[in-house]
Design a protein around this motif. Structure first.
Motif, PDB file in Angstrom:
ATOM      1  N   ALA A  70      -8.239   2.300  -8.274  1.00  0.00           N
ATOM      2  CA  ALA A  70      -6.939   1.754  -7.918  1.00  0.00           C
ATOM      3  C   ALA A  70      -7.021   1.199  -6.502  1.00  0.00           C
ATOM      4  O   ALA A  70      -7.558   1.847  -5.607  1.00  0.00           O
ATOM      5  CB  ALA A  70      -5.866   2.833  -7.994  1.00  0.00           C
ATOM      6  N   VAL A  71      -6.512   0.016  -6.318  1.00  0.00           N
ATOM      7  CA  VAL A  71      -6.371  -0.564  -4.996  1.00  0.00           C
ATOM      8  C   VAL A  71      -4.885  -0.536  -4.686  1.00  0.00           C
ATOM      9  O   VAL A  71      -4.070  -1.028  -5.473  1.00  0.00           O
ATOM     10  CB  VAL A  71      -6.918  -2.007  -4.941  1.00  0.00           C
ATOM     11  N   ILE A  72      -4.551   0.095  -3.549  1.00  0.00           N
ATOM     12  CA  ILE A  72      -3.136   0.245  -3.211  1.00  0.00           C
ATOM     13  C   ILE A  72      -2.854  -0.400  -1.859  1.00  0.00           C
ATOM     14  O   ILE A  72      -3.704  -0.422  -0.972  1.00  0.00           O
ATOM     15  CB  ILE A  72      -2.695   1.731  -3.223  1.00  0.00           C
ATOM     16  N   ALA A  73      -1.653  -0.936  -1.728  1.00  0.00           N
ATOM     17  CA  ALA A  73      -1.161  -1.473  -0.462  1.00  0.00           C
ATOM     18  C   ALA A  73       0.056  -0.656  -0.066  1.00  0.00           C
ATOM     19  O   ALA A  73       1.014  -0.531  -0.839  1.00  0.00           O
ATOM     20  CB  ALA A  73      -0.790  -2.943  -0.606  1.00  0.00           C
ATOM     21  N   ASP A  74      -0.004  -0.066   1.120  1.00  0.00           N
ATOM     22  CA  ASP A  74       1.071   0.779   1.639  1.00  0.00           C
ATOM     23  C   ASP A  74       1.742   0.026   2.781  1.00  0.00           C
ATOM     24  O   ASP A  74       1.174  -0.111   3.865  1.00  0.00           O
ATOM     25  CB  ASP A  74       0.487   2.101   2.131  1.00  0.00           C
ATOM     26  N   ILE A  75       2.969  -0.475   2.533  1.00  0.00           N
ATOM     27  CA  ILE A  75       3.642  -1.267   3.565  1.00  0.00           C
ATOM     28  C   ILE A  75       4.186  -0.394   4.690  1.00  0.00           C
ATOM     29  O   ILE A  75       4.410  -0.892   5.788  1.00  0.00           O
ATOM     30  CB  ILE A  75       4.752  -2.161   2.966  1.00  0.00           C
ATOM     31  N   VAL A  76       4.362   0.901   4.457  1.00  0.00           N
ATOM     32  CA  VAL A  76       4.809   1.803   5.522  1.00  0.00           C
ATOM     33  C   VAL A  76       3.665   2.065   6.498  1.00  0.00           C
ATOM     34  O   VAL A  76       3.819   1.944   7.708  1.00  0.00           O
ATOM     35  CB  VAL A  76       5.363   3.126   4.936  1.00  0.00           C
ATOM     36  N   LYS A  77       2.494   2.433   5.960  1.00  0.00           N
ATOM     37  CA  LYS A  77       1.320   2.682   6.801  1.00  0.00           C
ATOM     38  C   LYS A  77       0.612   1.398   7.207  1.00  0.00           C
ATOM     39  O   LYS A  77      -0.268   1.417   8.058  1.00  0.00           O
ATOM     40  CB  LYS A  77       0.327   3.599   6.068  1.00  0.00           C
ATOM     41  N   LYS A  78       0.974   0.295   6.556  1.00  0.00           N
ATOM     42  CA  LYS A  78       0.347  -1.015   6.792  1.00  0.00           C
ATOM     43  C   LYS A  78      -1.156  -0.948   6.582  1.00  0.00           C
ATOM     44  O   LYS A  78      -1.942  -1.367   7.429  1.00  0.00           O
ATOM     45  CB  LYS A  78       0.688  -1.546   8.182  1.00  0.00           C
ATOM     46  N   ASP A  79      -1.537  -0.409   5.417  1.00  0.00           N
ATOM     47  CA  ASP A  79      -2.957  -0.368   5.098  1.00  0.00           C
ATOM     48  C   ASP A  79      -3.193  -0.602   3.619  1.00  0.00           C
ATOM     49  O   ASP A  79      -2.264  -0.654   2.817  1.00  0.00           O
ATOM     50  CB  ASP A  79      -3.610   0.932   5.570  1.00  0.00           C
ATOM     51  N   VAL A  80      -4.455  -0.782   3.299  1.00  0.00           N
ATOM     52  CA  VAL A  80      -4.922  -0.948   1.925  1.00  0.00           C
ATOM     53  C   VAL A  80      -6.007   0.087   1.704  1.00  0.00           C
ATOM     54  O   VAL A  80      -6.848   0.302   2.574  1.00  0.00           O
ATOM     55  CB  VAL A  80      -5.475  -2.369   1.692  1.00  0.00           C
ATOM     56  N   GLU A  81      -5.980   0.753   0.556  1.00  0.00           N
ATOM     57  CA  GLU A  81      -6.966   1.774   0.250  1.00  0.00           C
ATOM     58  C   GLU A  81      -7.464   1.620  -1.181  1.00  0.00           C
ATOM     59  O   GLU A  81      -6.786   1.045  -2.027  1.00  0.00           O
ATOM     60  CB  GLU A  81      -6.358   3.185   0.382  1.00  0.00           C
ATOM     61  N   VAL A  82      -8.637   2.189  -1.428  1.00  0.00           N
ATOM     62  CA  VAL A  82      -9.206   2.266  -2.768  1.00  0.00           C
ATOM     63  C   VAL A  82      -9.220   3.736  -3.168  1.00  0.00           C
ATOM     64  O   VAL A  82      -9.593   4.598  -2.372  1.00  0.00           O
ATOM     65  CB  VAL A  82     -10.637   1.695  -2.802  1.00  0.00           C
ATOM     66  N   LYS A  83      -8.801   4.017  -4.382  1.00  0.00           N
ATOM     67  CA  LYS A  83      -8.822   5.381  -4.910  1.00  0.00           C
ATOM     68  C   LYS A  83      -9.620   5.371  -6.207  1.00  0.00           C
ATOM     69  O   LYS A  83      -9.390   4.539  -7.072  1.00  0.00           O
ATOM     70  CB  LYS A  83      -7.402   5.892  -5.141  1.00  0.00           C
ATOM     71  N   ILE A  84     -10.556   6.293  -6.309  1.00  0.00           N
ATOM     72  CA  ILE A  84     -11.391   6.408  -7.500  1.00  0.00           C
ATOM     73  C   ILE A  84     -10.662   7.243  -8.546  1.00  0.00           C
ATOM     74  O   ILE A  84     -10.026   8.245  -8.220  1.00  0.00           O
ATOM     75  CB  ILE A  84     -12.737   7.073  -7.143  1.00  0.00           C
TER      76      ILE A  84
END
Length: 116
Positions: A70-84
Motif C-alpha cells: 500500500a502506498v499512502i499519502a498523509d496530508i496531516v503529516k505531509k508524507d508518503v509511505e509504503v506499507k507491506i
C-alpha cells in the motif's frame, strides 16, 4: 507491478525480524477509536522514508509472503509511505486498505502481486 519489486520485498521480509507493535484489536496510538483489524508492525533492521522500519500488516495466510503493498499519502503529516501486506488473504488486503483509507483517512492505493 513488477515481480522484481515483490521478490525484493520478499527478501527483505525473509531476512528481517517482523516486530508486531500493534496487535490485531489494539487501538491506534493517536486515534484511540481506530482499532487495528490486522497485526501491524515493521521489519526490524530496515529503513523507510521516515527513518523507521518498513511498516507492514500481517495476515493469516502464513507462507504467502508479500502479497501486496500500500502506498499512502498523509496530508496531516505531509508524507508518503509504503506499507507491506505480508501473508494476507484477499479479504485481509481489502480490510487493510479500508482501515488506511476509511478509518485513518489516508490517501491509499494498493498494488497486489500478480499471481499466475
Amino acid at each position: 507491478m513488477s515481480e522484481e519489486l515483490f521478490s525484493a520485498l520478499d527478501h527483505l521480509a525473509a531476512t528481517s525480524t517482523v516486530v508486531i507493535d500493534r496487535p490485531r484489536g489494539s487501538a491506534h496510538p493517536r486515534y484511540p477509536a481506530a482499532i487495528y483489524p490486522l497485526d501491524y508492525g515493521y521489519l526490524d533492521g530496515t529503513v523507510s522514508a521516515n527513518g523507521d522500519g518498513i511498516d507492514l500488516f500481517r495476515g493469516s495466510a502464513v507462507g504467502n509472503g508479500v502479497v501486496a503493498m500500500a502506498v499512502i499519502a498523509d496530508i496531516v503529516k505531509k508524507d508518503v509511505e509504503v506499507k507491506i501486506l505480508l501473508e494476507c488473504t484477499a479479504d485481509e488486503i481489502v480490510t487493510a486498505a479500508a482501515f488506511l483509507r476509511d478509518t485513518l483517512g489516508l490517501g491509499t492505493t494498493v498494488w497486489r502481486r500478480e499471481v499466475s
